[in-house]
Design a protein around this motif. Structure first.
Motif, PDB file in Angstrom:
ATOM      1  N   TRP A   9       0.835  -1.215   0.000  1.00 31.68           N
ATOM      2  CA  TRP A   9       0.000   0.000   0.000  1.00 31.68           C
ATOM      3  C   TRP A   9       0.860   1.252   0.000  1.00 31.68           C
ATOM      4  O   TRP A   9       0.501   2.262  -0.604  1.00 31.68           O
ATOM      5  CB  TRP A   9      -1.046  -0.021   1.122  1.00 31.68           C
ATOM      6  CG  TRP A   9      -0.513  -0.208   2.524  1.00 31.68           C
ATOM      7  CD1 TRP A   9      -0.269  -1.396   3.137  1.00 31.68           C
ATOM      8  CD2 TRP A   9      -0.163   0.811   3.451  1.00 31.68           C
ATOM      9  NE1 TRP A   9       0.224  -1.186   4.401  1.00 31.68           N
ATOM     10  CE2 TRP A   9       0.291   0.161   4.626  1.00 31.68           C
ATOM     11  CE3 TRP A   9      -0.192   2.201   3.426  1.00 31.68           C
ATOM     12  CZ2 TRP A   9       0.717   0.859   5.755  1.00 31.68           C
ATOM     13  CZ3 TRP A   9       0.218   2.899   4.555  1.00 31.68           C
ATOM     14  CH2 TRP A   9       0.676   2.220   5.708  1.00 31.68           C
ATOM     15  N   SER A  12       2.151   1.604  -3.701  1.00 28.43           N
ATOM     16  CA  SER A  12       1.061   2.067  -4.566  1.00 28.43           C
ATOM     17  C   SER A  12       0.820   3.567  -4.386  1.00 28.43           C
ATOM     18  O   SER A  12       0.685   4.310  -5.360  1.00 28.43           O
ATOM     19  CB  SER A  12      -0.182   1.251  -4.238  1.00 28.43           C
ATOM     20  OG  SER A  12      -1.262   1.713  -4.976  1.00 28.43           O
ATOM     21  N   GLU A  13       0.805   4.027  -3.134  1.00 31.19           N
ATOM     22  CA  GLU A  13       0.576   5.467  -2.879  1.00 31.19           C
ATOM     23  C   GLU A  13       1.716   6.317  -3.431  1.00 31.19           C
ATOM     24  O   GLU A  13       1.491   7.355  -4.050  1.00 31.19           O
ATOM     25  CB  GLU A  13       0.421   5.715  -1.375  1.00 31.19           C
ATOM     26  CG  GLU A  13      -0.989   5.411  -0.899  1.00 31.19           C
ATOM     27  CD  GLU A  13      -1.154   5.569   0.609  1.00 31.19           C
ATOM     28  OE1 GLU A  13      -0.290   6.205   1.256  1.00 31.19           O
ATOM     29  OE2 GLU A  13      -2.151   5.031   1.120  1.00 31.19           O
ATOM     30  N   ILE A  70      -5.105  -0.360  -7.812  1.00 32.87           N
ATOM     31  CA  ILE A  70      -4.791  -0.326  -6.375  1.00 32.87           C
ATOM     32  C   ILE A  70      -3.435  -0.968  -6.037  1.00 32.87           C
ATOM     33  O   ILE A  70      -2.961  -0.860  -4.918  1.00 32.87           O
ATOM     34  CB  ILE A  70      -5.903  -0.980  -5.504  1.00 32.87           C
ATOM     35  CG1 ILE A  70      -6.125  -2.458  -5.890  1.00 32.87           C
ATOM     36  CG2 ILE A  70      -7.196  -0.194  -5.602  1.00 32.87           C
ATOM     37  CD1 ILE A  70      -7.098  -3.178  -4.961  1.00 32.87           C
ATOM     38  N   ARG A 221      -2.713  -5.599   5.976  1.00 36.74           N
ATOM     39  CA  ARG A 221      -3.317  -4.671   5.011  1.00 36.74           C
ATOM     40  C   ARG A 221      -2.947  -5.079   3.573  1.00 36.74           C
ATOM     41  O   ARG A 221      -3.781  -5.047   2.672  1.00 36.74           O
ATOM     42  CB  ARG A 221      -2.871  -3.232   5.293  1.00 36.74           C
ATOM     43  CG  ARG A 221      -3.644  -2.189   4.487  1.00 36.74           C
ATOM     44  CD  ARG A 221      -3.186  -0.772   4.810  1.00 36.74           C
ATOM     45  NE  ARG A 221      -3.375  -0.402   6.202  1.00 36.74           N
ATOM     46  CZ  ARG A 221      -4.526   0.029   6.718  1.00 36.74           C
ATOM     47  NH1 ARG A 221      -5.581   0.166   5.946  1.00 36.74           N
ATOM     48  NH2 ARG A 221      -4.607   0.344   7.990  1.00 36.74           N
ATOM     49  N   ASP A 222      -1.704  -5.445   3.372  1.00 34.98           N
ATOM     50  CA  ASP A 222      -1.264  -5.855   2.031  1.00 34.98           C
ATOM     51  C   ASP A 222      -1.987  -7.127   1.575  1.00 34.98           C
ATOM     52  O   ASP A 222      -2.371  -7.249   0.407  1.00 34.98           O
ATOM     53  CB  ASP A 222       0.250  -6.115   2.013  1.00 34.98           C
ATOM     54  CG  ASP A 222       1.050  -4.828   1.857  1.00 34.98           C
ATOM     55  OD1 ASP A 222       0.431  -3.743   1.862  1.00 34.98           O
ATOM     56  OD2 ASP A 222       2.290  -4.916   1.743  1.00 34.98           O
ATOM     57  N   LEU A 225      -5.388  -6.138   0.523  1.00 32.92           N
ATOM     58  CA  LEU A 225      -5.342  -5.390  -0.739  1.00 32.92           C
ATOM     59  C   LEU A 225      -5.244  -6.348  -1.935  1.00 32.92           C
ATOM     60  O   LEU A 225      -5.927  -6.170  -2.953  1.00 32.92           O
ATOM     61  CB  LEU A 225      -4.116  -4.465  -0.698  1.00 32.92           C
ATOM     62  CG  LEU A 225      -4.091  -3.253  -1.596  1.00 32.92           C
ATOM     63  CD1 LEU A 225      -5.219  -2.294  -1.252  1.00 32.92           C
ATOM     64  CD2 LEU A 225      -2.747  -2.516  -1.440  1.00 32.92           C
ATOM     65  N   SER A 249      -9.282  -3.971   2.774  1.00 26.15           N
ATOM     66  CA  SER A 249      -8.130  -3.226   3.309  1.00 26.15           C
ATOM     67  C   SER A 249      -8.571  -1.971   4.055  1.00 26.15           C
ATOM     68  O   SER A 249      -7.804  -1.402   4.837  1.00 26.15           O
ATOM     69  CB  SER A 249      -7.160  -2.869   2.186  1.00 26.15           C
ATOM     70  OG  SER A 249      -7.759  -1.964   1.288  1.00 26.15           O
TER      71      SER A 249
END
Lengths: 507, 97
Positions: A9, A12-13, A70, A221-222, A225, A249
């Motif tokens: 995440w 990606s951001e 995402i 979280r990953d 996702l 997520s």
């Protein structure tokens, strides 16, 4: 912090915000693979050229103002039983020699659509049959926490790659624990979704009523996702579900206070080591401290799950693997007639464990034995499902250690096949019932006689069908209290890897 | 439980050496001795479970052709192919393909 240390995440951001390009993220990972993988042996093939094209596509999309998805620029490795068009897919078997995938698995195609960059194919036990990744026809993968130990299996290459920082996330497949057990052995998160949640199209079949594709990641979280990116209905898999995909997520911080958790006593009766038990009970105490209601419960039929599994899985495998006949692809030994071609191709192409399971499955399905073995096992599978249904009337989740012990030493597996199969004793019942379950790191256990050396332990969280949301929220709560210790020890482990010796290929 | 491994290997179309057959016999006996515990479970009146999805939830697509990879794409993976067909050894041991 190095780019290969970032979570999916975060990557990606940053890629979307143009703080870093997908190409830079990829190059950091390719360098890390070149530096470290000779001592881990997690990749069977690294797809450098293909990955560079994929990463530049993600960067071009961002430059053109398009939504890159995402998983923008997130490096992802694939277990080598997942088809990716134009690349080799070996299942770590000699029988698939020369096979190039003519199509891409749905789960993989969806990750690519969401911006993931596929970096390579990872080692596994041949045709996913094993619990150590020592049963690959090509090489033995090592556990990055201790390179004398196995990473677990059968998705051991994917687990080791993620744990060692060679891939941000990876896909594996889980037929009896092949994602959860290696995740526990390597101190990462491994999720087996509900049967039907992720399309199996393009996954080389082992046992079709048990197989599911799932993610490996270094945090919950990953994992959520990746599940979000690949879950959902696929007309190419008749058993895939049309249940809506949940933004898992974003739902991890759901409070766990008041959550009802059952601990099946049968799962603790299988020779669980003191170290694993201690990490497990300490995690239960922390959960209780967060307001989770933890109680012991009983699912009597789980005592038979391993036996049921070792009838049903080989039976389905013997049928699925009949397609490897030397006619359409891979190895072909041409003898006197077509029957010789079948026998010689299969005798030479399959390794000992695969042959053993084909024999066991063929026996269980043979006319004389069908009722006594396969049909009886299928009926006891119904009892196992009913026990889970009953338990879930009282509990939101069920908890157990993921494995009875920490990672064992390479070459230490027993000669006795049934003793080896015990490595799956905590995980197989979940596949028989088609439920979702995650393994999340819950602490460390000292190795007996290991001069204080520690290895990671996993906690298994089992949920109701299609309730990945509760499973992941509970895993996120467990992660919150191990995160600091895990991150510190993992960073140390990854630094030490540069000092490890190179591994050698299998003869 | 004694297993006729030669017969099972024949059913499974697996060529095994004499040593491999002996080892296989031993392994299957060990596994089956464990699995035999299943015989003691009361299963009268219990329906078997063959899949992980209820049969009514399994959707079959209409049996209609859809665009996909060309036959040539699959045939080029074949160990032996000719004129758009797979080539296999003859049924009898006549040495021709």
């Amino acid at each position: 912090m190095e780019l290969w240390e970032l979570s999916a995440w975060e990557i990606s951001e940053k890629v979307k915000a143009k703080e870093v390009s997908a190409q830079e993220v990829l190059e950091a990972h390719l360098s890390r693979i070149a530096e470290v993988d000779p001592s881990i042996c997690s990749f069977l093939s690294v797809l450098e050229a293909e990955a560079r094209i994929a990463a530049s596509r993600v960067d071009a999309k961002i430059a053109g103002g398009e939504d890159p998805g995402i998983l923008a620029g997130v490096p992802c490795a694939l277990k080598d039983n997942l088809n990716l068009r134009g690349t080799a897919c070996t299942c770590a078997s000699k029988i698939l020699d020369g096979y190039i995938s003519p199509y891409t698995a749905t789960a993989v195609a969806r990750l690519i659509e969401q911006g993931a960059v596929i970096t390579g194919k990872t080692n596994m036990d041949e045709f996913a049959m094993g619990s150590s990744t020592e049963r690959s026809a090509f090489m033995v993968t090592r556990n990055p926490w201790d390179t004398d130990r196995a990473p677990g299996g059968s998705s051991g290459g994917s687990a080791a790659a993620v744990a060692a920082g060679l891939s941000t996330v990876a896909l594996g497949s889980d037929t009896g624990g092949s994602i959860r057990q290696p995740a526990a052995f390597t101190g990462i998160v491994g999720l087996k979704p509900t049967y039907g949640r992720v399309s199996r199209y393009g996954l080389v079949a082992f046992a079709s009523s048990l197989d599911q594709i799932g993610p490996f990641a270094r945090d919950v979280r990953d994992a959520a996702l990746v599940l979000e990116a690949m879950a959902g209905f696929d007309p190419a898999d008749a058993t895939s579900s049309d249940r809506p995909v949940v933004p898992w997520s974003k739902r991890l911080e759901r409070p766990v206070k008041g959550l009802r958790a059952g601990v099946p006593k049968e799962l603790l009766g299988f020779g669980v080591s003191e170290g694993v038990k201690s990490a497990f009970y300490s995690a239960l105490e922390r959960l209780a401290g967060m307001g989770v209601i933890v109680e012991e419960t009983s699912l009597p039929s789980l005592a038979y799950a391993l036996d049921v599994y070792y009838v049903i899985a080989p039976a389905e495998a013997s049928s699925n693997l009949s397609r490897f006949d030397g006619v359409r692809y891979g190895l072909s030994k041409r003898g006197k007639g077509y029957l010789d071609m079948y026998r010689e191709t299969r005798g030479e192409g399959f390794g000992p464990e695969v042959r053993r399971r084909i024999m066991l499955g063929t026996f269980a399905l043979s006319a004389d034995q069908y009722e006594a073995y396969y049909l009886r096992a299928a009926k006891i599978r119904t009892l196992i499902r009913r026990d889970f249904e009953r338990a879930f009337q009282s509990y939101d989740v069920l908890l157990s250690p993921t494995t009875p012990t920490v990672a064992f030493k390479i070459g230490e597996e027993s000669e006795d096949p049934m003793t080896r199969y015990m490595a799956d004793v905590m995980t197989v019942s979940i596949n028989l019932a088609g439920l979702p379950a995650v393994s999340v790191p819950c602490g460390f256990a000292e190795i007996p006689d290991g001069a204080g050396k520690e290895m990671p332990c996993g906690l298994q969280i089992i949920g109701k069908p299609f309730d990945e949301e509760t499973v992941l929220a509970a895993a996120y709560a467990v992660e919150s209290f191990v995160k600091e210790e895990l991150e510190e020890k993992s960073a140390q482990m990854r630094r030490n890897l540069l000092l490890a010796e190179e591994c050698e290929p299998v003869d | 439980m004694k297993v006729d491994v030669r017969h099972v290997a024949d059913l499974a179309k697996l060529k095994l050496t004499e040593d491999e057959l002996l080892a296989m016999e031993k392994d299957l006996e060990v596994i089956l001795a464990h699995v035999e515990r299943l015989a003691s479970v009361q299963v009268e009146g219990v329906e078997p479970t063959f899949g992980s999805r209820e049969p009514e939830k399994v959707r079959l697509e209409p049996d209609e052709p859809k665009p996909g990879a060309s036959p040539g794409c699959f045939l080029q993976l074949a160990p032996s192919a000719k004129d758009g067909y797979y080539v296999v050894p003859a049924r009898e041991s006549e040495g021709r393909e």
